[in-house]
Design an enzyme around this catalytic site. Structure first.
Site, PDB file in Angstrom:
ATOM      1  N   TYR A  80       9.961  53.393  57.059  1.00 35.67           N
ATOM      2  CA  TYR A  80       9.797  52.579  56.982  1.00 35.67           C
ATOM      3  C   TYR A  80      10.714  51.128  56.146  1.00 35.67           C
ATOM      4  O   TYR A  80      10.699  50.568  56.442  1.00 35.67           O
ATOM      5  CB  TYR A  80       9.006  52.285  55.665  1.00 35.67           C
ATOM      6  CG  TYR A  80       8.473  51.522  54.391  1.00 35.67           C
ATOM      7  CD1 TYR A  80       6.749  50.941  55.154  1.00 35.67           C
ATOM      8  CD2 TYR A  80       8.991  51.071  53.647  1.00 35.67           C
ATOM      9  CE1 TYR A  80       6.203  50.146  54.230  1.00 35.67           C
ATOM     10  CE2 TYR A  80       8.756  49.761  53.037  1.00 35.67           C
ATOM     11  CZ  TYR A  80       7.406  49.113  53.507  1.00 35.67           C
ATOM     12  OH  TYR A  80       7.108  48.312  52.113  1.00 35.67           O
ATOM     13  N   LYS A  84      12.320  47.042  57.195  1.00 34.17           N
ATOM     14  CA  LYS A  84      12.186  46.291  56.357  1.00 34.17           C
ATOM     15  C   LYS A  84      14.121  46.260  56.380  1.00 34.17           C
ATOM     16  O   LYS A  84      14.141  44.757  56.642  1.00 34.17           O
ATOM     17  CB  LYS A  84      11.727  46.592  55.213  1.00 34.17           C
ATOM     18  CG  LYS A  84      10.489  46.983  55.295  1.00 34.17           C
ATOM     19  CD  LYS A  84       9.532  46.413  55.085  1.00 34.17           C
ATOM     20  CE  LYS A  84       7.979  46.803  54.878  1.00 34.17           C
ATOM     21  NZ  LYS A  84       7.165  45.781  55.855  1.00 34.17           N
ATOM     22  N   THR A 115      -4.785  44.049  50.528  1.00 37.74           N
ATOM     23  CA  THR A 115      -5.640  44.442  51.904  1.00 37.74           C
ATOM     24  C   THR A 115      -6.535  45.394  51.289  1.00 37.74           C
ATOM     25  O   THR A 115      -6.472  46.887  50.861  1.00 37.74           O
ATOM     26  CB  THR A 115      -5.114  44.741  53.139  1.00 37.74           C
ATOM     27  OG1 THR A 115      -4.171  45.825  52.651  1.00 37.74           O
ATOM     28  CG2 THR A 115      -3.873  43.709  53.120  1.00 37.74           C
TER      29      THR A 115
END
Length: 202
Positions: A80, A84, A115
């Site tokens: 992750y 980014k 979401t």
């Protein structure tokens, strides 16, 4: 093909494996989590590769990368963070190549997005993730920020930078749905995008 030009490219795609947020070291999670780099970084590069000739020819345009503070602190593991951090660096380095063509490249740290996926995560463990609910942003919020950037006559002055969405909102007087003003990562996480140095090696 329809419009004969391309003004704004938003690179937002990535593959979020459902086990990304589970506890454990990176070696204890499925190897497929690394697909986030293939889909997220590679697709952003490829899309930008094909957008750049169109934008440089018209000598106008803006390439945006959506990112988050996980670029500078631990979030869910190394994949992750690498994603980014990678898109932030894409913005910085593409801006160098695009500078002479009046085409901007920027990365925006978005907040947690409202979401269905995030809501399911919050519901799965409210004790752990409940705090996120009051920090979320609508998916439209960053779109308003992108338009404000594109219509800013001084956009090239910040090309190559990683910007915090919540701070852009205050600068341009933009609020989210219901008049909410998202809080900057500088306040919530005590982090900020790193500086970019002017050294260029070709």
């Amino acid at each position: 093909q329809e419009q004969g030009q391309l003004d704004i490219l938003v690179n937002n795609a990535c593959a979020l494996h459902e086990q990304l947020t589970e506890p454990g070291g990176f070696w204890q999670k499925p190897l497929e989590i690394v697909d986030m780099l293939n889909v997220g970084l590679r697709s952003a590069y490829v899309a930008s590769y094909y957008a750049a000739p169109l934008m440089t020819k018209q000598r106008n345009g803006m390439i945006i990368f959506t990112s988050a503070s996980g670029a500078v602190h631990y979030v869910y593991g190394p994949v992750y963070g690498a994603h980014k951090c990678g898109v932030d660096k894409f913005a910085a380095d593409m801006a160098v190549d695009l500078q002479d063509y009046n085409v901007a490249a920027l990365s925006i740290w978005m907040g947690a997005l409202q979401t269905e996926r995030l809501q399911l995560l919050i519901e799965s463990d409210r004790e752990k993730y409940g705090y996120i609910e009051n920090m979320t942003e609508t998916t439209e919020f960053t779109g308003h920020l992108i338009w404000a950037l594109y219509t800013d006559n001084n956009i090239m002055a910040v090309s190559g930078q990683t910007l915090i969405g919540a701070e852009l909102a205050k600068k341009y007087g933009i609020t989210d749905e219901g008049g909410r003003q998202p809080t900057s990562y500088r306040e919530t996480h005590k982090v900020a995008p790193p500086p970019r140095y002017s050294n260029i090696i070709r």
